[in-house]
Design a protein around this motif. Structure first.
Motif, short mmCIF file in Angstrom:
data_model
loop_
_atom_site.label_atom_id
_atom_site.label_comp_id
_atom_site.label_asym_id
_atom_site.label_seq_id
_atom_site.Cartn_x
_atom_site.Cartn_y
_atom_site.Cartn_z
N GLU A 39 -5.53 -8.00 1.06
CA GLU A 39 -5.43 -7.68 -0.37
C GLU A 39 -6.83 -7.73 -0.97
O GLU A 39 -7.56 -8.70 -0.76
N THR A 41 -9.55 -6.34 -4.46
CA THR A 41 -9.69 -5.78 -5.81
C THR A 41 -10.90 -4.84 -5.89
O THR A 41 -11.05 -4.14 -6.88
N PRO A 43 -12.82 -1.60 -5.50
CA PRO A 43 -12.42 -0.21 -5.30
C PRO A 43 -13.06 0.44 -4.06
O PRO A 43 -12.48 1.35 -3.48
N VAL A 46 -11.26 0.69 -0.27
CA VAL A 46 -10.42 1.80 0.20
C VAL A 46 -11.18 2.63 1.23
O VAL A 46 -10.64 3.00 2.27
N SER A 63 -2.08 1.75 3.46
CA SER A 63 -3.12 1.62 2.45
C SER A 63 -2.45 2.00 1.14
O SER A 63 -2.10 3.16 0.95
N GLU A 64 -2.25 1.01 0.27
CA GLU A 64 -1.53 1.30 -0.97
C GLU A 64 -2.16 0.59 -2.16
O GLU A 64 -2.71 -0.49 -2.04
N LYS A 65 -2.07 1.26 -3.30
CA LYS A 65 -2.54 0.69 -4.56
C LYS A 65 -1.56 -0.37 -5.01
O LYS A 65 -0.35 -0.21 -4.86
N THR A 66 -2.09 -1.46 -5.52
CA THR A 66 -1.26 -2.52 -6.10
C THR A 66 -1.64 -2.66 -7.57
O THR A 66 -2.65 -2.10 -7.99
N HIS A 70 -5.70 -3.33 -4.12
CA HIS A 70 -5.27 -2.52 -2.99
C HIS A 70 -4.76 -3.43 -1.87
O HIS A 70 -5.25 -4.54 -1.71
N ARG A 71 -3.80 -2.92 -1.10
CA ARG A 71 -3.26 -3.65 0.06
C ARG A 71 -3.41 -2.76 1.29
O ARG A 71 -3.12 -1.56 1.24
N PHE A 72 -3.84 -3.39 2.37
CA PHE A 72 -4.00 -2.70 3.65
C PHE A 72 -3.23 -3.47 4.71
O PHE A 72 -3.23 -4.69 4.71
#
Length: 77
Positions: A39, A41, A43, A46, A63-66, A70-72
């Protein structure tokens, strides 16, 4: 609940290049096939995390926006 082969790694608040450097170091301690959930913060993570996976042969499963970053999900090569 996470299974035994999955680890969570909270890197929120860290700025480039720390998230990718710490992710690489943590992956080096893990067994092949294990999953690291990161997790962040930052940017730039990514780009950096995707590049790390491509460079080192790991699989970027997610790979997703939270709401706060972001979470990987990375499968160790």
């Amino acid at each position: 609940m996470r299974d035994a082969l999955e680890q969570a790694y909270d890197l929120k608040g860290l700025k480039c290049p720390l998230p990718v450097l710490k992710t690489r170091k943590r992956l080096a301690t893990m067994h092949s096939g294990a999953v690291l959930v990161v997790e962040t913060t930052d940017p730039l993570a990514v780009i950096d995390i995707a590049h790390l996976c491509q460079e080192d042969g790991h699989t970027l499963r997610l790979s997703e926006k939270t709401p706060d970053g972001h979470r990987f999900e990375i499968i160790k090569a």
